[in-house]
Motif scaffolding. Structure first.
Motif: not given
Lengths: 292, 278
Positions: B89, B93, B96-97, B155, B159, B193, B196-197
């Motif tokens: 995760t 994250a 994707s951020y 994932n 995200i 987030l 979605v997390l």
């Protein structure tokens, strides 16, 4: 502030490193090693050209049978799951009492491990005293009480049926969300025009769901080509080679130390799936749209 | 006329409800079978029918826990799931951020490259060579990293689309207020987030808990096995004692069913993201 400083690229490195080394690298290596005589006994590798590819597609071995089974599994389960999933989704958006209970039950098998589902159905499909044959005999349908997993003619169908049992709730859940996002205005207009239930389904629900059905189809195809767990737990490829699929064969080759054939089979599938998947992923990525 | 219509509607409603119950029973029966037989004695369970146990044998669970070494395998599964959930995760994250916010050519390519993994099958044979050369064969760390690697593509996809819905003005405001890029991510973006997390965490937990193929290939020693692989092995040894096998199945599945019941909302939203345009 500059975007490159505000959003540092090193944030990507952790994910990229693990994904690159443990996922992409083996796949690339696999393609290279498909042209060698790699096995547990080999001290050094020799280039053998297309020999492994020929072996895999030759009729002297069972590999083509496993490949065809994999394709059959993919096509049949995808079709049936989509049709049943759609029927369930339509039913579960109607005036049913305890709607959430039914939806939750239908989705429940999806969260169970495929290995566990396989074990459960080894009991249910037991020819002598499994739940299914017991029920059939109690209903006087003795002729239908077959040897579900040990008769090589029907074993693969049983495997596919178990997978459908497990997976149709998944499609249903996605399609329920799809149906709920259709504006009720369409149905009201249809009712005013005197449309019946079938016409509403055929001319409103189905066309509006097409994009969603495309995605569920692609996801199911990708899943079907990779199937291993259910088959491994139910029949492990048997009786004989009747239910062998690609990944049970890869596992067998791996256990026997015949690495070259194992990696060739994997690579054939990887090339097939990535090239097919590329278009879907491009599509998925584009749909997201740009925020800027 | 009106009465006739009401009657058709009533019949229709009965039909629809009966069908729903029939389907639910079709899905529940095999699961109930396991639950019921986990409480029978060995002789009664060998019949594998849906009759309720005469006197519930709760001791089956204690017997299985001891014979199947469920304590150790439970901790193994928990360790693999929790560690993969946290690591995957966090890394997904972060990736994707940045990939969503900065859309240079390189970043677009990297995003497509990672997400393409959704379609890619694992090559277990060569993965073994890689695992050996980085000395992760037969280690718990290796399994955790494998689960992280294989679940990263989906994932990141989930995200990424969520990040693009958070306005970029927020980032700029935080930077003007003196936040560092890392501080901006941790203090401002991560909390936003959260929905979605949670989805990602629930899905990763379920996938990891249910998985057994990685340990099958890459964990030789049974003391490192997760519950799924252990239950299958137990089934091979005690296939004559269905009551014990059933009790083992119930205990192995209990955590995922619990997480499913608690996180149903998040599972559905994760599955439908990408599939349904909302």
């Amino acid at each position: 502030m500059n975007k490159n400083r505000m959003y540092p690229t090193w944030f990507v490195f952790g994910a990229l490193l693990l994904y690159g080394v443990l996922y992409v690298l083996p796949s690339l290596m696999g393609i290279g090693l498909s042209f060698t005589d790699w096995s547990i006994y080999s001290e050094e590798l020799h280039f053998v050209g297309l020999k492994n590819i020929q072996t895999v597609f030759s009729s002297d071995y069972n590999y083509t049978h496993a490949l065809l089974n994999t394709l059959k599994f993919t096509v049949v389960t995808t079709l049936v799951k989509n049709v049943l999933g759609l029927a369930l989704a339509v039913l579960m958006t109607k005036q049913v009492k305890l709607l959430n209970f039914h939806r939750a039950v239908l989705y429940l098998p999806c969260v169970l491990s495929a290995l566990i589902v396989g074990m459960i159905f080894k009991s249910v499909l037991n020819p002598r005293d499994g739940l299914l044959n017991r029920t059939l005999r109690a209903l006087g349908l003795d002729f239908m009480a077959l040897r579900w997993l040990t008769d090589s003619k029907i074993a693969f169908n049983s495997v596919m049926a178990v997978d459908i049992w497990k997976g149709m709730g998944y499609i249903m859940t996605i399609l329920i969300a799809g149906i709920m996002s259709i504006s009720p205005v369409y149905y009201e207009a249809a009712r005013i025009d005197g449309g019946n239930a079938w016409q509403c389904f055929r001319h409103i629900t189905l066309p509006m769901l097409t994009p969603t059905l495309t995605v569920t189809t692609v996801l199911n195809v990708l899943y079907g080509l990779k199937v291993f767990d259910t088959v491994y737990a139910l029949t492990n490829g048997g009786p004989g080679h009747a239910t062998e699929v690609l990944y049970t064969t890869v596992f067998r080759e791996f256990s026997l130390g015949r690495y070259a054939v194992g990696t060739t089979l994997s690579s054939v599938m990887a090339v097939l799936m990535v090239s097919a998947g590329y278009f879907m992923i491009r599509h998925m990525v584009r749909e997201e749209g740009d925020p800027a | 006329m009106k009465q006739g219509m009401r009657r058709t509607r009533l019949l229709k409603s009965i039909g629809v409800n009966a069908l729903a119950w029939l389907l639910s029973l079709l899905l529940l029966a095999p699961l109930l079978l396991i639950l019921i037989n986990s409480l029978k004695d060995s002789t009664a369970a060998s019949d594998m029918n849906l009759a309720l146990p005469v006197s519930p044998q709760w001791s089956n669970y204690a017997v299985v826990a001891e014979k199947g070494k469920l304590g150790v395998t439970f901790l193994n599964s928990l360790c693999y799931s929790v560690a993969s959930v946290l690591l995957c995760t966090l890394l997904s994250a972060m990736a994707s951020y940045v990939l969503s916010r900065n859309r240079r050519k390189l970043h677009r390519f990297l995003y497509l490259f990672i997400v393409l993994g959704i379609a890619m099958p694992v090559n277990f044979v060569t993965l073994m060579t890689v695992m050996q050369s980085v000395r992760l064969m037969n280690t718990r760390t290796g399994i955790i990293l494998l689960y992280t690697a294989t679940q990263t593509p989906f994932n990141v996809f989930l995200i990424h689309s969520f990040v693009s819905r958070i306005p970029e003005d927020i980032d700029e405001a935080a930077i003007i207020d003196g936040a560092s890029p890392a501080g901006l991510f941790v203090k401002i973006v991560l909390p936003l987030l959260k929905p979605v997390l949670v989805t990602v965490m629930v899905l990763t937990f379920l996938n990891t808990w249910n998985e057994f193929v990685m340990p099958l290939y890459f964990l030789d020693s049974s003391e490192k096995w997760p519950m799924t692989l252990a239950v299958y092995n137990f089934f091979g040894m005690y296939f004559k004692d269905w009551n014990l096998v059933c009790a083992d199945i119930v205990m192995t599945s209990a955590p995922v069913i619990l997480v499913y019941l608690l996180g149903q909302k998040y599972i559905v939203s994760g599955m439908t993201a990408g599939a349904v345009k909302g």
